[in-house]
Design an enzyme around this catalytic site. Structure first.
Site, PDB file in Angstrom:
ATOM      1  N   GLU A 188      65.464  30.229  26.417  1.00 56.00           N
ATOM      2  CA  GLU A 188      65.659  31.670  26.198  1.00 56.00           C
ATOM      3  C   GLU A 188      67.136  32.052  26.152  1.00 56.00           C
ATOM      4  O   GLU A 188      67.677  32.682  27.067  1.00 56.00           O
ATOM      5  CB  GLU A 188      64.895  32.463  27.264  1.00 56.00           C
ATOM      6  N   GLU A 382      56.182  28.790  25.044  1.00 57.45           N
ATOM      7  CA  GLU A 382      55.669  29.419  26.264  1.00 57.45           C
ATOM      8  C   GLU A 382      54.744  30.559  25.868  1.00 57.45           C
ATOM      9  O   GLU A 382      55.122  31.403  25.038  1.00 57.45           O
ATOM     10  CB  GLU A 382      56.797  30.012  27.129  1.00 57.45           C
TER      11      GLU A 382
END
Ligand code: BG6
Length: 482
Positions: A188, A382
């Site tokens: 991220e 994810e």
């Protein structure tokens, strides 16, 4: 029922991160920023929790009660990895996403030579994944940079961090390139906007222009990604270096043009600002205005932009948990929680126990949006629901998890039919681990239950949940029985 939609070699699997699972925080390992994350207390606001000032950092470093830091203990994957990997392989996983703790390889981040003990551990982990018939998908850095790089160098705003990161990356490329084809440079990477301390090691009051530091840090991570991508391709031509963002999908709250513009602006600054340099090889056109209006003066060295242009990532990885809404006037919006930041309530959606809004159709929308824009292979690395599971007579009936995953996979099918090129899907998480945002254990995401509670007590026994058998069957049928 739609059959044969997923490609034959589709990478089904699950994900974990070193700092939330391994434990053994001080066994031949340096202190990482994740080791400083205390358990979330609901009385503390999200802003307070995330804010790391010099004073707070000093206090965290002085704290002697190690039990306050659940990520230091994880779920003891350090000792249970063989059993955990085997259970995932038995579920039929084709891919196992993990991260390598920087502080096991370079405990302080700036040593001359890597730590052989740490490498020995990952030799065993990666061999076990491969021997169990799975592809390892390795995140080089997942929210756990060495604390020494924060205290001594000021974190990622310092360009020296690129060299330290590359040294670490090259050691693991050299060691694992034969076994590992799929890589992610940073978990991220838009954490520089939302998860500043854990993503970039920046201390809020360490300079007069914190925002400038955040975007300088992101620039350095873009350069580090491009250089890492270049390096891994020297080791193997077919390597796949991905960049990853937390995808924040948002809809205009109404069809009012002001709300539509607000939603566009949020999508741009939350997501595309971070993806464009890594996939398109250049900053988006609106970056200049954003920098100017926010007093950001990036130090971009000669050659940086060319480097980005010449080394775009091989695929785009992203996490997707929920969606939000945007409006020019926020007065009538109700706030709710979400991944890395709070969001606004959409009256058409239900939410998880933690307030994250469940939006399977948003995943189809997101896949199409990203593929339309970037025309590069995508990888959902994810997706999942954090919930409190009831452990009754050795069983966990997690129908809500099955429902969440099933409805999202249904929408992935639609996106593949829409023409999206998707490499794989790793759920968050394969096994219960410590929550990243709150450091709680009771917020569980896995197919495998770990007997451990928020006070760090439990047998650490592993138990397949109902969802374990459901996912196993789904993989066996390549998504067709969903
Ligand atoms: C992502 C992170 O932001 O979300 C993971 O990459 C994290 O590390 C996951 O665990 C879920 O968030 P949380 O806060 O519920 O653990």
């Amino acid at each position: 029922m739609k059959n044969n939609i997923f490609p034959k070699d589709f990478l089904w699997g699950g994900a974990i991160a070193a700092c939330q699972s391994e434990g053994s925080w001080n066994i031949n390992k340096g202190l990482s920023v994740a080791d400083l994350a205390i358990k979330y207390d609901k009385t503390v606001s999200r802003y307070e929790r995330k804010l790391v000032t010099q004073k707070k950092l000093d206090n965290l470093l002085k704290e002697t009660d190690t039990k306050k830091f659940p990520k230091r203990f994880g779920i003891d994957f350090y000792n249970y990895f063989e059993q955990d990997i085997k259970m995932c392989a038995d579920m039929g996983f084709k891919v196992f996403r993990l991260s390598i703790a920087w502080t096991r390889i370079f405990p302080n981040g700036d040593e001359m030579h890597p730590n052989e003990h740490g490498l020995n551990f990952y030799d065993k982990v990666i061999n076990s994944i491969v021997q169990n018939g799975m592809q390892p998908l390795v995140t080089i850095n997942h929210f756990d940079m060495p604390v020494n790089l924060v205290t001594k160098y000021g974190g990622w705003k310092n360009r020296k961090l690129i060299d330290f990161y590359l040294k670490f990356a090259e050691v693991i490329f050299n060691r694992y390139h034969k076994q590992v084809k799929y890589w992610i440079s940073f978990n991220e990477i838009n954490g520089a906007r939302f998860n500043v301390f854990y993503s970039t090691g920046l201390v809020k009051d360490s300079s007069d222009n914190h925002l400038q530091d955040c975007y300088q840090a992101a620039h350095h991570q873009f350069i580090a990604t491009a250089l890492a991508r270049k390096k891994i391709h020297e080791y193997r031509n077919d390597a796949m270096m991905g960049c990853m963002v937390a995808k924040f999908t948002t809809y205009p709250a109404t069809c009012k043009p002001e709300d539509v513009i607000e939603a566009q602006e949020n999508e741009r600054l939350d997501n595309f600002y971070f993806i464009d340099p890594l996939i398109r090889g250049k900053y988006p056109s609106y970056a200049k205005r954003f920098w100017k209006e926010n007093n950001i003066n990036l130090n971009i060295l000669k050659g940086d932009l060319q480097l980005l242009e010449q080394n775009p990532c091989d695929y785009l990885a992203f996490s997707y948990y929920m969606s939000s809404i945007s409006a020019a006037n926020k007065e009538n919006l109700e706030e709710t929680e979400g991944n890395l930041k709070s969001t606004f309530k959409n009256p058409h959606l239900k939410a998880s126990e933690w307030g994250w809004q469940i939006d399977p159709i948003g995943l189809r929308y997101t896949l199409n949006q990203l593929y339309d824009r970037y025309q590069t292979p995508l990888f959902i690395v994810e997706n999942g629901i954090g919930a409190e599971d009831d452990f009754v007579n050795g069983k966990i009936e997690d129908d809500y998890r099955i429902e969440y995953l099933k409805t999202h996979i249904e929408q992935i099918k639609e996106a593949i039919l829409d023409g999206v090129e998707l490499l794989g899907y790793t759920t968050w998480s394969s096994i219960d681990i410590i929550s990243s945002g709150t450091s709680e254990m009771r917020k569980r995401y896995g197919f495998i239950y770990v007997d451990l509670n928020d006070s760090g007590k439990g047998t650490l026994g592993r138990y397949p949940k109902k969802s374990y058998y459901w996912y196993k069957d789904l993989i066996l049928n390549n998504g067709d029985n969903n």
